[in-house]
Motif scaffolding. Structure first.
Motif, mmCIF file in Angstrom:
data_model
loop_
_atom_site.group_PDB
_atom_site.id
_atom_site.type_symbol
_atom_site.label_atom_id
_atom_site.label_comp_id
_atom_site.label_asym_id
_atom_site.label_seq_id
_atom_site.Cartn_x
_atom_site.Cartn_y
_atom_site.Cartn_z
ATOM 1 N N ASP A 289 1.087 -1.490 0.125
ATOM 2 C CA ASP A 289 -0.019 -0.089 0.130
ATOM 3 C C ASP A 289 1.174 1.326 0.084
ATOM 4 N N ILE A 290 0.212 2.601 -1.620
ATOM 5 C CA ILE A 290 2.008 3.114 -1.058
ATOM 6 C C ILE A 290 1.012 4.136 -1.124
ATOM 7 N N HIS A 291 1.383 5.321 -0.378
ATOM 8 C CA HIS A 291 0.849 6.853 -0.030
ATOM 9 C C HIS A 291 -1.007 6.732 0.061
ATOM 10 N N GLY A 292 -1.911 5.231 0.346
ATOM 11 C CA GLY A 292 -3.119 5.757 1.048
ATOM 12 C C GLY A 292 -3.810 6.641 1.610
ATOM 13 N N VAL A 293 -4.697 6.503 1.026
ATOM 14 C CA VAL A 293 -6.180 7.120 2.359
ATOM 15 C C VAL A 293 -6.586 6.099 2.413
ATOM 16 N N HIS A 294 -7.131 5.814 4.155
ATOM 17 C CA HIS A 294 -6.930 4.916 3.828
ATOM 18 C C HIS A 294 -8.559 5.014 5.527
ATOM 19 N N ASN A 295 -8.865 6.577 5.503
ATOM 20 C CA ASN A 295 -10.167 6.682 6.648
ATOM 21 C C ASN A 295 -10.550 7.694 5.930
ATOM 22 N N ASP B 33 -2.191 12.795 3.103
ATOM 23 C CA ASP B 33 -1.871 13.288 4.051
ATOM 24 C C ASP B 33 -1.200 12.679 4.903
ATOM 25 N N PHE B 34 0.379 12.681 4.920
ATOM 26 C CA PHE B 34 0.917 11.349 5.505
ATOM 27 C C PHE B 34 0.077 10.596 6.912
ATOM 28 N N GLN B 35 -0.182 11.424 7.221
ATOM 29 C CA GLN B 35 -0.870 11.128 8.292
ATOM 30 C C GLN B 35 -2.554 9.701 8.670
ATOM 31 N N GLN B 36 -2.720 9.935 6.745
ATOM 32 C CA GLN B 36 -3.504 9.205 6.680
ATOM 33 C C GLN B 36 -2.928 7.056 7.346
ATOM 34 N N LEU C 237 8.116 1.780 4.859
ATOM 35 C CA LEU C 237 9.222 2.449 4.818
ATOM 36 C C LEU C 237 8.907 3.733 4.656
ATOM 37 N N VAL C 238 9.646 3.691 5.224
ATOM 38 C CA VAL C 238 9.106 6.356 4.976
ATOM 39 C C VAL C 238 10.647 7.615 4.436
ATOM 40 N N ILE C 239 10.060 8.204 3.931
ATOM 41 C CA ILE C 239 11.009 8.598 3.123
ATOM 42 C C ILE C 239 11.441 10.192 3.345
ATOM 43 N N PRO C 240 11.473 10.981 4.390
ATOM 44 C CA PRO C 240 11.526 12.183 4.712
ATOM 45 C C PRO C 240 11.721 12.962 3.585
ATOM 46 N N ASP C 241 10.756 13.734 3.878
ATOM 47 C CA ASP C 241 11.217 15.192 2.412
ATOM 48 C C ASP C 241 10.519 14.872 0.967
ATOM 49 N N GLU C 242 10.042 13.374 0.846
ATOM 50 C CA GLU C 242 9.705 12.754 -0.395
ATOM 51 C C GLU C 242 8.067 13.358 -0.126
ATOM 52 N N THR C 243 8.146 13.210 -1.536
ATOM 53 C CA THR C 243 6.966 14.003 -2.116
ATOM 54 C C THR C 243 6.245 12.570 -2.408
ATOM 55 N N HIS C 244 4.351 12.663 -3.766
ATOM 56 C CA HIS C 244 3.839 11.767 -4.147
ATOM 57 C C HIS C 244 4.200 11.139 -5.209
#
Length: 701
Positions: free
Chosen positions: A587-593, A644-647, A665-672
């Protein structure tokens, strides 16, 4: 250049598929062209090309049209090149460096390389003949004045002006309240039309340089947008929509968002409506590339795109008003629309042609602005997009790809000569990619439980085990369409490369085009009870997994799923609802809520607000963590301008609370959009390694 690795025969593993398997670096080493522009006169063209994060401008000129590197940005800092403009005489190129223009606020500075200096979004110029780029100023969305050496651009929602060669400091051109944009110079370069967005309404303004005044064009309680000058510069056409407000309407009913075309005499300030869309859901503003694509064309016609016959098609009307003439009838869509320099022809890419599989391709078309006499210019098995006509009207420049060759610029003589198109810049494709084994995907169709047809492309490895592991790939958007070849979008060119890599590792891959996507008509694009209001499109994802499971060459116990953005959302939904079917996923930067994203029940609620909230709960992956058993890898950059990263923070915590097996896997300062190439490779390799670990290696243990 990254080396292509020829793996030795793995006799000890017994897997012939690994004999000459390409690396992720080899398959993602494609040059990606974008921002194709032609001068208004002559035969000069310029474009941007991203080579593994090294983003540069390239120029070409007829008759040879040999690509020439114009800039020397040879390090990867993740800073985009966008907003490319070429002056009418072809002498100057203007462009923007920085930002993330696929995000909701593209002008926000981004710093994916974590550089110590604060990032900026800036407007630059460079001579077409070559030389050092010149900084014009902090800003975005430049517009070169015709017949003059001035560039207007946006800074903090206001319009600034600069000499094109940077000989003087930029200065504000005028002040207008709101967020200003959509800059359109008049043909004589003496006036500038713009849109002033003011939250719940917007105006069309014109700044007159002769007397330095701002004029508002037929202001109303409405959203006005898309200004387009008449060829003589005396009138403006624009789009008008209703502003927000009124009695709360049903949240779940099909949306009716009618729009109209207006024209106005600039000198007198008098305007009138010349066309009104139908008061139907199909009559809403199109949500395909370019929206309405409003243009004031030749032969006293105004052209635009509308969805009101069930497909996003080209239409034209007389400039004085009248019935809309359908220019492109048929069951296909048009996008990437441009007008020829003489304003007599519309060119576009469309998923149509003589081959039955063309619905999953793009070919160039042209049509006169005043009659439905459409021609398909590039039939065949390729993917052709973003046509641009040179200023002399002699050539069409475009982007071209195939199932096994990534996108390159190409050129063909103006239709009628019979000459074949030729590619520009083939040498930009590294040998490692040229030599990498790739498969040609096959178009497939199957049915969802409710009878809706679902579309996809099937990638199959040759040889190997009789029963292979399989992957469902889910694109994002969701207003996208995966194709039978390398994609014209940078995000999806990457996933096409990743799908080829997964095939090389022994997976059967199904790229599923689910409802909410484009390319298959209005009803498919705008289904009821989809997304946050019921996720009816999830039926298509489950059907894709079950269709794979029924294939004789697939091991039904080893089916995985992955996707990014909206594809990440549907991946999480698949793992939460159907762990019995999907054995692992990424799951890559998905909305969950979606809970809490619905208009609340209030003193004046929408009539179906409570049901909408209940459907949002049912459509949210967080509602299914209790039945989620399959392992998942979650990937997210923490400067994401789309989701949102919060998702992901919230979902990870819930997975921890329910002991669901997961990795992150978290990538600091990276975008979508994985602006840094090394991050793109990191993510792709992580996806493949995780799926291989859970669907191949564990099976072999």
């Amino acid at each position: 250049m990254r080396l292509f690795t020829l793996l030795v025969l793995l006799c000890c593993s017994g897997n012939p598929l690994m004999a000459q398997s390409p690396t992720v670096e080899a398959l993602t080493a494609y040059p990606f062209p974008s921002e194709l522009r032609a001068s208004a006169t002559g035969n000069r063209v310029v474009l941007a090309i991203n080579q593994q994060g090294r983003r540069n401008l390239y120029a070409a000129e007829g008759p040879s049209f040999v690509l020439r590197k114009l800039t020397a940005y040879d390090a990867d800092f993740g800073d985009e090149i966008t907003g490319v403009q070429l002056s009418a005489d072809g002498k100057w190129v203007v462009f923007v460096k920085g930002g993330d223009h696929g995000a909701y606020n593209g002008s926000t500075p981004r710093n994916p390389a974590s550089l110590p200096a604060p990032p900026k979004v800036q407007v630059w110029s460079v001579p077409f003949e070559g030389g050092a780029p010149v900084l014009l100023g902090d800003g975005d969305e430049p517009a070169i004045a015709p017949g003059d050496d001035r560039v207007a651009f946006l800074r903090d929602g206001q319009v600034w002006i600069s000499p094109i060669g940077g000989s003087e400091k930029p200065e504000p051109l005028f002040y207008a309240r709101g967020e200003n944009g959509s800059l359109q110079w008049s043909p004589d370069g003496r006036s500038l039309a713009f849109v002033s967005a003011r939250g719940d309404h917007s105006f069309i303004g014109v700044y007159h340089g002769d007397d330095r005044r701002v004029q508002w064009i037929v202001p109303a309680f409405a959203y006005d947008s898309s200004p387009s000058w008449s060829p003589d510069g005396k009138r403006l056409a624009f789009v008008r929509r209703n502003s927000s407000g009124g009695l709360p309407d049903s949240i779940l009913a099909p949306v009716k968002n009618p729009w109209s075309i207006w024209t106005a005499d600039v000198a007198g300030g008098v305007g009138s409506r010349v066309w009104q869309s139908p008061q139907t859901p199909q009559g809403a503003v199109p949500t395909t590339h370019g929206g309405t694509n409003l243009r004031w064309a030749g032969k006293n016609r105004i052209t635009f795109v509308s969805y009101h016959d069930g497909w996003p098609h080209l239409y034209s009307i007389p400039e004085t008003g009248g019935a809309a003439l359908l220019l492109t009838p048929g069951d296909f869509m048009v996008e990437h629309i441009t007008l020829s320099p003489d304003k007599m022809w519309l060119l576009a890419s469309a998923n149509t042609g003589p081959d039955g599989d063309d619905i999953d391709r793009r070919h160039l078309i042209r049509v006169p602005v005043d009659q439905p006499a459409m021609e398909v210019l590039t039939p065949g098995t390729g993917i052709e997009t973003f046509p641009t006509v040179t200023g002399d009207g002699a050539h069409v420049v475009f982007f071209s790809a195939t199932a096994t060759r990534p996108t390159l610029p190409a050129i063909v003589d103006w239709p009628g000569t019979g000459k074949a198109a030729r590619l520009l810049g083939e040498a930009l494709i590294p040998d490692a990619l040229k030599n990498a084994a790739q498969v040609v995907p096959k178009r497939v169709e199957f049915k969802a439980p409710d009878g809706e047809t679902v579309y996809g492309q099937l990638f199959e490895p040759k040889g190997g085990a009789a029963k292979k592991p399989a992957i469902v790939f889910i694109h994002g958007g969701p207003q996208r369409q995966m194709l039978l070849g390398w994609h014209y979008g940078d995000y999806y060119a990457n996933t096409y490369a990743l799908n080829q890599y997964l095939v090389s590792r022994g997976f059967v891959v199904l790229a599923v085009n689910y409802r909410l996507g484009i390319g298959y008509g209005y009803d498919f694009h705008k289904p009821l009870f989809a997304g946050r209001y019921g996720a009816s499109e999830y039926q298509d994802i489950k059907a894709a997994g079950e269709w794979l499971a029924a294939l004789p060459q697939v091991d039904a116990s080893r089916i995985g799923v992955y996707g990014g953005s909206y594809g990440g959302y549907l991946t999480a939904l698949a793992l939460g609802k159907d762990s019995d079917l999907f054995a692992a996923g990424v799951d890559i930067h998905g909305v969950h809520n979606y809970i809490g994203r619905i208009p609340p029940v209030s003193a004046e609620p929408a009539p179906d607000a409570e049901r909408a909230i209940a459907l949002a709960r049912d459509a949210s992956p967080v509602s299914y963590v209790g039945t989620w058993r399959s392992p998942v890898l979650l990937i997210h950059g923490d400067h994401d301008g789309n989701v949102d990263f919060q998702q992901s923070i919230d979902l990870v915590r819930r997975l921890q609370q329910h002991d669901v097996p997961h990795e992150t896997l978290v990538i600091p300062d990276e975008t979508h959009h994985w602006m840094l190439y090394k991050h793109q490779v990191l993510v792709d390799q992580a996806v493949a390694d995780f799926l291989e670990k859970h669907l191949i290696e564990q099976k072999n243990q």
